[in-house]
Design a protein around this motif. Sequence first.
Motif, PDB file in Angstrom:
ATOM      1  N   VAL A 103       1.059  -1.068   0.002  1.00 25.88           N
ATOM      2  CA  VAL A 103      -0.143  -0.126   0.029  1.00 25.88           C
ATOM      3  C   VAL A 103       0.987   1.303  -0.093  1.00 25.88           C
ATOM      4  O   VAL A 103       1.952   1.288   0.793  1.00 25.88           O
ATOM      5  N   ILE A 129       2.249  12.462  -0.812  1.00 26.21           N
ATOM      6  CA  ILE A 129       1.539  13.676  -0.748  1.00 26.21           C
ATOM      7  C   ILE A 129       1.134  14.358  -1.971  1.00 26.21           C
ATOM      8  O   ILE A 129       0.446  15.193  -1.852  1.00 26.21           O
ATOM      9  N   LEU A 164       0.594  10.295  -7.625  1.00 21.83           N
ATOM     10  CA  LEU A 164      -0.382   9.445  -7.783  1.00 21.83           C
ATOM     11  C   LEU A 164      -1.205   8.980  -8.769  1.00 21.83           C
ATOM     12  O   LEU A 164      -1.435   7.960  -9.226  1.00 21.83           O
ATOM     13  N   LEU A 197      -3.266   2.986  -3.507  1.00 27.96           N
ATOM     14  CA  LEU A 197      -2.689   4.165  -3.394  1.00 27.96           C
ATOM     15  C   LEU A 197      -3.500   5.089  -2.326  1.00 27.96           C
ATOM     16  O   LEU A 197      -4.580   5.019  -2.444  1.00 27.96           O
ATOM     17  N   VAL A 198      -2.778   5.720  -1.493  1.00 29.19           N
ATOM     18  CA  VAL A 198      -3.471   6.648  -0.594  1.00 29.19           C
ATOM     19  C   VAL A 198      -2.776   7.901  -0.722  1.00 29.19           C
ATOM     20  O   VAL A 198      -1.351   8.278  -0.575  1.00 29.19           O
ATOM     21  N   LEU A 199      -3.637   9.208  -0.690  1.00 32.27           N
ATOM     22  CA  LEU A 199      -3.097  10.441  -0.740  1.00 32.27           C
ATOM     23  C   LEU A 199      -2.945  10.901   0.759  1.00 32.27           C
ATOM     24  O   LEU A 199      -3.904  11.136   1.324  1.00 32.27           O
ATOM     25  N   GLY A 200      -1.811  11.398   1.252  1.00 30.40           N
ATOM     26  CA  GLY A 200      -1.544  11.754   2.613  1.00 30.40           C
ATOM     27  C   GLY A 200      -0.346  12.337   2.799  1.00 30.40           C
ATOM     28  O   GLY A 200       0.506  12.337   2.189  1.00 30.40           O
ATOM     29  N   ASP A 201      -0.284  13.141   4.024  1.00 27.82           N
ATOM     30  CA  ASP A 201       1.069  13.782   4.483  1.00 27.82           C
ATOM     31  C   ASP A 201       1.583  13.070   5.695  1.00 27.82           C
ATOM     32  O   ASP A 201       0.895  12.837   6.710  1.00 27.82           O
ATOM     33  N   HIS A 213       1.329  14.412   9.035  1.00 30.22           N
ATOM     34  CA  HIS A 213       0.199  14.308   9.817  1.00 30.22           C
ATOM     35  C   HIS A 213      -0.005  12.867  10.540  1.00 30.22           C
ATOM     36  O   HIS A 213      -1.070  12.592  11.474  1.00 30.22           O
ATOM     37  N   GLY A 214       0.902  12.125  10.285  1.00 33.96           N
ATOM     38  CA  GLY A 214       0.663  10.670  10.970  1.00 33.96           C
ATOM     39  C   GLY A 214       0.140   9.763  10.006  1.00 33.96           C
ATOM     40  O   GLY A 214      -0.395  10.149   8.763  1.00 33.96           O
ATOM     41  N   PRO A 244      -2.641   7.106   8.822  1.00 29.65           N
ATOM     42  CA  PRO A 244      -3.992   6.728   8.806  1.00 29.65           C
ATOM     43  C   PRO A 244      -4.289   5.301   9.128  1.00 29.65           C
ATOM     44  O   PRO A 244      -5.016   4.531   8.168  1.00 29.65           O
ATOM     45  N   LEU A 245      -3.454   4.468   9.861  1.00 24.02           N
ATOM     46  CA  LEU A 245      -3.570   3.320   9.888  1.00 24.02           C
ATOM     47  C   LEU A 245      -3.930   2.656  11.316  1.00 24.02           C
ATOM     48  O   LEU A 245      -3.524   3.140  12.274  1.00 24.02           O
TER      49      LEU A 245
END
Lengths: 123, 290
Positions: free
Chosen positions: B79, B83, B88, B100-104, B107-108, B110-111
């Motif tokens: 996975v 950012i 992506l 795929l996951v869009l994230g920073d 921010h930690g 998200p799991l």
Amino acid sequence: MKLLTHNMLSCHIKNVRNGYPFLIEVVKVSEHEADFDPDFLKHIFPRINWPAFLQGAQSLGCREGLPEEAAESMLEDEGFLKRFHHALLEVFLEEGSLVCPETGRKFPVTKGIPNMLLNEDEC
Amino acid sequence: MGKGERPEHMAPPDIFYNEDEARKYTTNSRMINIQSTLTERALELLALPQDGLPRLLLDLGCGSGLSGEALSEAGQVWVGLDISAAMLDVAHEREVEGDLVLGDLGHGLPLRPGSFDGAISISAVQWLCNADRAGHDPRKRMKRFFETLYMSLRRGARAVLQIYPENHKQAEMLVAAAMKVGFSGGLVVDYPHSTRAKKYFLVLMVGTSISVPTAKGLDGGEPEDEEEEAAAEHVQVAGRDRNKRRRTGSGKGDGKGREWVLRKKEQMRKKGYDIAPDSKYTARKRKRVV
């Protein structure tokens, strides 16, 4: 996004305690074939949160044939493995959103990619 | 990007990796080559059990999915998190196998806890050292990142993060932040005496402490080698060093001494101030009252 990923995702907004599992709002679902690998399924099975998986499968419309409770012994059953494989790895959420169960915050999913970016006041 | 320019200095990652930059990562064969070599090395350092079982891995800063492709080739399920939406999109177009996951990262993640067998990251984590927006605190963002990474991994799992630290201090800061949340491990520097081939891998372990794997290209025997090795060694024990400094730091301060006090008193007397007469107690240390 597969249900495998949905099963691992949890809301990471600051001070959220019960951010799991995400509720799914569906706009579009698609299916792609994936290689059937019993070894991987057996490896990952103990880690799958079954109620969350069922809830996700219900939203994506692939709940059919999945038992209410799952036990390790079912992995010997080829039919169960096939259905597990299909729901876990072959059904995709293309468009829609993930909704945090505690705050109701929506994370949009576009082109199968969930947008988990937070606003500055959320982190 | 010319020599000496760092992308971190140009723009925040979600801006820097726009469509043009993302396109490079699929058309430029040199970039593709570097990415897949780094991924292979990271996998090697990840030291997954060689039983042929596919594992569930995390690719942090997966970008256009080049590292992910190398993971798929090695038979792993992954996975990816990034950012940059543009990167992506390219990954999506190329139909990579991982989700795929869009994230920073700052921010930690998200799991949920204990969900992954390992994590790799290619050239991404050094971005955390930058404060790209008002209100960004690199230390806080690092802490949040490492905390959530530690949580999301299973016991005994490893995370191998390849980084381009700007200087020694950045590398130390990252190692210290990782150790603080409970990771064991340290920095592995491949080809330490080559400017171009030198690569930093932050090898982190959850729980059981195994010794840090050896770096590549340490053979040589020139004096500068030793220096580099010593430098790498130094980074590995950053945590212990810090404690030592704290312990010795609280000893005697370098006071100014009796002579200095007498001189000052004389000066003040000349200015006409009312100053206590000198005695055997002048400038003596106070007794400690418990």
